[in-house]
Enzyme design. Sequence first.
Site, PDB file in Angstrom:
ATOM      1  N   CYS A  49      69.140  79.272 135.557  1.00  0.00           N
ATOM      2  CA  CYS A  49      69.170  80.659 136.022  1.00  0.00           C
ATOM      3  C   CYS A  49      70.406  81.366 135.472  1.00  0.00           C
ATOM      4  O   CYS A  49      71.438  80.746 135.221  1.00  0.00           O
ATOM      5  CB  CYS A  49      69.190  80.675 137.547  1.00  0.00           C
ATOM      6  SG  CYS A  49      69.138  82.346 138.256  1.00  0.00           S
TER       7      CYS A  49
ATOM      8  N   ASP B  56      72.328  83.238 137.067  1.00  0.00           N
ATOM      9  CA  ASP B  56      73.315  83.408 138.132  1.00  0.00           C
ATOM     10  C   ASP B  56      74.697  82.939 137.667  1.00  0.00           C
ATOM     11  O   ASP B  56      74.850  81.834 137.148  1.00  0.00           O
ATOM     12  CB  ASP B  56      72.872  82.605 139.361  1.00  0.00           C
ATOM     13  CG  ASP B  56      73.664  82.946 140.602  1.00  0.00           C
ATOM     14  OD1 ASP B  56      74.893  82.730 140.599  1.00  0.00           O
ATOM     15  OD2 ASP B  56      73.058  83.425 141.579  1.00  0.00           O
TER      16      ASP B  56
ATOM     17  N   ARG C 128      77.169  81.873 139.183  1.00  0.00           N
ATOM     18  CA  ARG C 128      77.763  80.746 139.905  1.00  0.00           C
ATOM     19  C   ARG C 128      77.258  79.393 139.403  1.00  0.00           C
ATOM     20  O   ARG C 128      77.729  78.351 139.857  1.00  0.00           O
ATOM     21  CB  ARG C 128      77.441  80.867 141.403  1.00  0.00           C
ATOM     22  CG  ARG C 128      77.956  82.141 142.041  1.00  0.00           C
ATOM     23  CD  ARG C 128      77.341  82.353 143.404  1.00  0.00           C
ATOM     24  NE  ARG C 128      75.907  82.584 143.291  1.00  0.00           N
ATOM     25  CZ  ARG C 128      75.083  82.723 144.337  1.00  0.00           C
ATOM     26  NH1 ARG C 128      75.569  82.629 145.561  1.00  0.00           N
ATOM     27  NH2 ARG C 128      73.802  82.943 144.155  1.00  0.00           N
TER      28      ARG C 128
ATOM     29  N   HIS D 197      68.436  76.781 141.750  1.00  0.00           N
ATOM     30  CA  HIS D 197      69.605  76.674 142.629  1.00  0.00           C
ATOM     31  C   HIS D 197      69.341  77.355 143.954  1.00  0.00           C
ATOM     32  O   HIS D 197      68.519  78.273 144.051  1.00  0.00           O
ATOM     33  CB  HIS D 197      70.845  77.279 141.970  1.00  0.00           C
ATOM     34  CG  HIS D 197      70.753  78.758 141.750  1.00  0.00           C
ATOM     35  ND1 HIS D 197      71.271  79.671 142.650  1.00  0.00           N
ATOM     36  CD2 HIS D 197      70.208  79.477 140.744  1.00  0.00           C
ATOM     37  CE1 HIS D 197      71.041  80.898 142.196  1.00  0.00           C
ATOM     38  NE2 HIS D 197      70.401  80.811 141.038  1.00  0.00           N
TER      39      HIS D 197
ATOM     40  N   CYS E 249      69.084  81.698 145.350  1.00  0.00           N
ATOM     41  CA  CYS E 249      68.745  82.385 144.099  1.00  0.00           C
ATOM     42  C   CYS E 249      68.255  83.800 144.394  1.00  0.00           C
ATOM     43  O   CYS E 249      67.274  83.990 145.117  1.00  0.00           O
ATOM     44  CB  CYS E 249      67.668  81.597 143.354  1.00  0.00           C
ATOM     45  SG  CYS E 249      67.157  82.357 141.797  1.00  0.00           S
TER      46      CYS E 249
END
Length: 199
Positions: free
Chosen positions: A41, A43, A45, A97, A100
């Site tokens: 992803c 993202d 993080r 994750h 999400c």
Amino acid sequence: MTIEELLARNRAWAQRQQARDPDMFRRLARGQRPICLWIGCSDSRVAPETIVDVPPGTLFVHRNIANLVRPTDLNFLSVLEFALTALEVEDIVVCGHEDCGGIARALEGEPQQAVVDYWLQPVRELAAALPSGEDQAVRLQRLVELNVRDQLRHLAQLPPVRAARRRRPLRLHGLVFEISTGRLRRLEDGDGLPAGGRD
């Protein structure tokens, strides 16, 4: 953080790497030989090299919102083809994750007609199969896992993957990163077997 600060951090990082391993950048400049293709992803993080603690050159990475394997995505297909033919990776990871944002958006009501809603339509279709009476946090976690498994199934059916598997070993893995603990959890391999179901 400004771009100037990012550039300063880059210089400091390069100096630390050079001090630790004087030949590192010369090795990287000679080419790459990653051990696997990582589909994750976007993202911020969930930085793949960071969460598995490997140096540059170890992973060949493709990221998008909600770690989707879309057979109509030319960017993804190009990455996949290069990973399989030029780099000859033997492992492909699909990593979702917890928490999400893309998966959470797919659980919302009617799409808002933004580009991301078009992108997330396959996840929205998966969400429709979930029991409606569950707590939203439980539904979100279930959909994260269901989505990873669904992307593995799509991946296994793609012609480049099927062709590569006829020529040589190619393993597919489904993982979920738990942001709250920093740990990866293995779901299953690409043949639909539970984690640990293959030697």
